[in-house]
Design an enzyme around this catalytic site. Sequence first.
Site, PDB file in Angstrom:
ATOM      1  N   LYS A 161      88.820  93.009 -11.451  1.00 20.51           N
ATOM      2  CA  LYS A 161      88.275  92.236 -10.332  1.00 20.51           C
ATOM      3  C   LYS A 161      87.810  90.900 -10.868  1.00 20.51           C
ATOM      4  O   LYS A 161      87.136  90.840 -11.901  1.00 20.51           O
ATOM      5  CB  LYS A 161      87.076  92.990  -9.752  1.00 20.51           C
ATOM      6  N   ASP A 217      59.895  92.489  18.850  1.00 20.41           N
ATOM      7  CA  ASP A 217      58.740  93.397  18.939  1.00 20.41           C
ATOM      8  C   ASP A 217      57.424  92.663  19.186  1.00 20.41           C
ATOM      9  O   ASP A 217      56.544  93.180  19.881  1.00 20.41           O
ATOM     10  CB  ASP A 217      58.664  94.336  17.731  1.00 20.41           C
ATOM     11  N   THR A 264      66.889  90.166  20.020  1.00 21.18           N
ATOM     12  CA  THR A 264      66.658  89.703  18.653  1.00 21.18           C
ATOM     13  C   THR A 264      67.911  89.984  17.827  1.00 21.18           C
ATOM     14  O   THR A 264      68.524  91.039  18.001  1.00 21.18           O
ATOM     15  CB  THR A 264      65.439  90.394  17.995  1.00 21.18           C
ATOM     16  N   GLU A 297      67.087  88.671   3.511  1.00 15.89           N
ATOM     17  CA  GLU A 297      65.990  87.790   3.064  1.00 15.89           C
ATOM     18  C   GLU A 297      64.707  88.552   2.709  1.00 15.89           C
ATOM     19  O   GLU A 297      63.948  88.121   1.840  1.00 15.89           O
ATOM     20  CB  GLU A 297      65.692  86.717   4.119  1.00 15.89           C
ATOM     21  N   ARG A 324      70.208  86.883  39.016  1.00 11.65           N
ATOM     22  CA  ARG A 324      71.214  87.225  40.031  1.00 11.65           C
ATOM     23  C   ARG A 324      70.963  88.613  40.627  1.00 11.65           C
ATOM     24  O   ARG A 324      71.110  88.829  41.830  1.00 11.65           O
ATOM     25  CB  ARG A 324      72.614  87.155  39.401  1.00 11.65           C
ATOM     26  N   ARG A 327      84.440  83.903   0.461  1.00 13.79           N
ATOM     27  CA  ARG A 327      85.345  84.749  -0.332  1.00 13.79           C
ATOM     28  C   ARG A 327      86.538  83.942  -0.849  1.00 13.79           C
ATOM     29  O   ARG A 327      86.988  84.138  -1.973  1.00 13.79           O
ATOM     30  CB  ARG A 327      85.832  85.923   0.521  1.00 13.79           C
ATOM     31  N   ARG A 369      70.369  85.236  33.235  1.00 10.35           N
ATOM     32  CA  ARG A 369      71.285  85.148  34.391  1.00 10.35           C
ATOM     33  C   ARG A 369      71.322  86.474  35.146  1.00 10.35           C
ATOM     34  O   ARG A 369      71.256  86.511  36.388  1.00 10.35           O
ATOM     35  CB  ARG A 369      72.682  84.772  33.891  1.00 10.35           C
ATOM     36  N   ARG A 375      77.041  81.834  -7.899  1.00 12.24           N
ATOM     37  CA  ARG A 375      76.679  80.797  -6.925  1.00 12.24           C
ATOM     38  C   ARG A 375      75.921  81.471  -5.785  1.00 12.24           C
ATOM     39  O   ARG A 375      76.205  82.629  -5.462  1.00 12.24           O
ATOM     40  CB  ARG A 375      77.931  80.137  -6.346  1.00 12.24           C
TER      41      ARG A 375
HETATM   42  P1  ADP Z   1      59.533  88.376  18.286  1.00 10.09           P
HETATM   43  O1  ADP Z   1      59.246  88.663  19.716  1.00 10.09           O
HETATM   44  O2  ADP Z   1      60.885  87.778  18.075  1.00 10.09           O
HETATM   45  O3  ADP Z   1      59.236  89.583  17.405  1.00 10.09           O
HETATM   46  P2  ADP Z   1      57.011  87.175  17.390  1.00 10.09           P
HETATM   47  O4  ADP Z   1      56.632  88.353  16.575  1.00 10.09           O
HETATM   48  O5  ADP Z   1      56.793  85.829  16.841  1.00 10.09           O
HETATM   49  O6  ADP Z   1      58.541  87.202  17.823  1.00 10.09           O
HETATM   50  O7  ADP Z   1      56.225  87.291  18.774  1.00 10.09           O
HETATM   51  C1  ADP Z   1      56.430  86.350  19.788  1.00 10.09           C
HETATM   52  C2  ADP Z   1      55.148  86.083  20.517  1.00 10.09           C
HETATM   53  O8  ADP Z   1      54.672  87.282  21.143  1.00 10.09           O
HETATM   54  C3  ADP Z   1      53.969  85.649  19.659  1.00 10.09           C
HETATM   55  O9  ADP Z   1      54.021  84.302  19.320  1.00 10.09           O
HETATM   56  C4  ADP Z   1      52.802  85.955  20.574  1.00 10.09           C
HETATM   57  O10 ADP Z   1      52.659  84.972  21.563  1.00 10.09           O
HETATM   58  C5  ADP Z   1      53.267  87.244  21.258  1.00 10.09           C
HETATM   59  N1  ADP Z   1      52.648  88.388  20.547  1.00 10.09           N
HETATM   60  C6  ADP Z   1      52.941  88.857  19.321  1.00 10.09           C
HETATM   61  N2  ADP Z   1      52.109  89.880  18.979  1.00 10.09           N
HETATM   62  C7  ADP Z   1      51.271  90.052  20.012  1.00 10.09           C
HETATM   63  C8  ADP Z   1      50.157  90.934  20.276  1.00 10.09           C
HETATM   64  N3  ADP Z   1      49.759  91.846  19.400  1.00 10.09           N
HETATM   65  N4  ADP Z   1      49.529  90.810  21.474  1.00 10.09           N
HETATM   66  C9  ADP Z   1      49.911  89.896  22.377  1.00 10.09           C
HETATM   67  N5  ADP Z   1      50.931  89.025  22.184  1.00 10.09           N
HETATM   68  C10 ADP Z   1      51.603  89.100  21.023  1.00 10.09           C
END
Ligand code: ADP
Length: 319
Positions: free
Chosen positions: A213, A103, A125, A222, A25, A154, A21, A243
């Site tokens: 406690k 990334d 992210t 994870e 905008r 909790r 957005r 659990r």
């Molecule tokens: P995020 O962006 O959440 O880290 P991903 O690592 O799955 O998620 O990357 C998302 C998308 O970005 C991938 O599916 C791919 O299309 C693109 N991508 C990832 N690495 C590369 C790279 N080295 N070069 C070009 N595109 C990339």
Amino acid sequence: MKKIGVLTSGGDAPGMNAAIRAVVRKAIYHNVEVYGVYGGYSGLISGNIKKLELGSVGDIIHRGGTMLYTARCEEFKTKEGQLQGIQQLKKHGIEGVVVIGGDGSYRGAKALTEHGFPCVGVPGTIDNDIPGTHYTIGFDTALNTVINAIDKIRDTATSHERTFIIEVMGRDAGDIALWSGLAGGAETILIPEENYTVKDIVDRLMKGYERGKKHSIIIVAEGVGSGVEIGQKIKETANLDTRVSVLGHIQRGGSPTAYDRVMASRFGARAVELLMEHNGGRAVGIMENKLVDYDIVKAFEKTRSVDRSMLNLSKELSI
Ligand code: ADP
């Protein structure tokens, strides 16, 4: 630039809509046309591109997910895929793109820029794990979702005098575990950045039980390993009734918090300014409470370390 594009890629994060957005905008306010690329890089390659108007982004600021959809796209990691994407953009006369994602998405934006097509990255992210910025859109919302879950668990842990292991998201980064563990008063927090032993966990649990406690909460990112397996080991070693709760994808959804909406709005608008200044290959972020922008390459070169003082604090407060 008179025409720009915007896309969301990789894992969705609450606040991505608020960022879209802001891009739309801010650009239209400055007489720049905006095109939405639907379905991340996959939609870029196939040419799923449509013009967005002021009204296209109405009523989305409070919604989780992304109205532009997102995808993972292996083909975009190839030069052919990237050049095909640029062709699609050029067909519409688009001169620059804002990429909202993590990334992996930044790597795609960097590749496009290296082929001569300017892109600006907006950190979206829930993991809060992009170097060069202290904050990524979605982290605060995810954190609050986790806290809500911890608080509820909790209640049961207290009533049944049980030890609960809660597995949260974070494959490589422990921020969600660390912040939620601290905010949720967890007895132990396990993050990928730090080794652990079952003996340490059990010793801490026993110390707690000795002082009366009756329940404990253990947060496991994870990336450390399966919460179920760690729970089983604790159960066997300590002879405790444990659990396990794996929170899973509820952590990615939901209406973004006020903080995420504000950060998304600021990041999105700044990204448009950079494109208007013809600055591709940049990423926006926040450092020491100030908006910054930096070479997107730095997002891969720098390593980001977890705040160890917070981990130590959580140990001190949960004795
Ligand atoms: P995020 O962006 O959440 O880290 P991903 O690592 O799955 O998620 O990357 C998302 C998308 O970005 C991938 O599916 C791919 O299309 C693109 N991508 C990832 N690495 C590369 C790279 N080295 N070069 C070009 N595109 C990339």
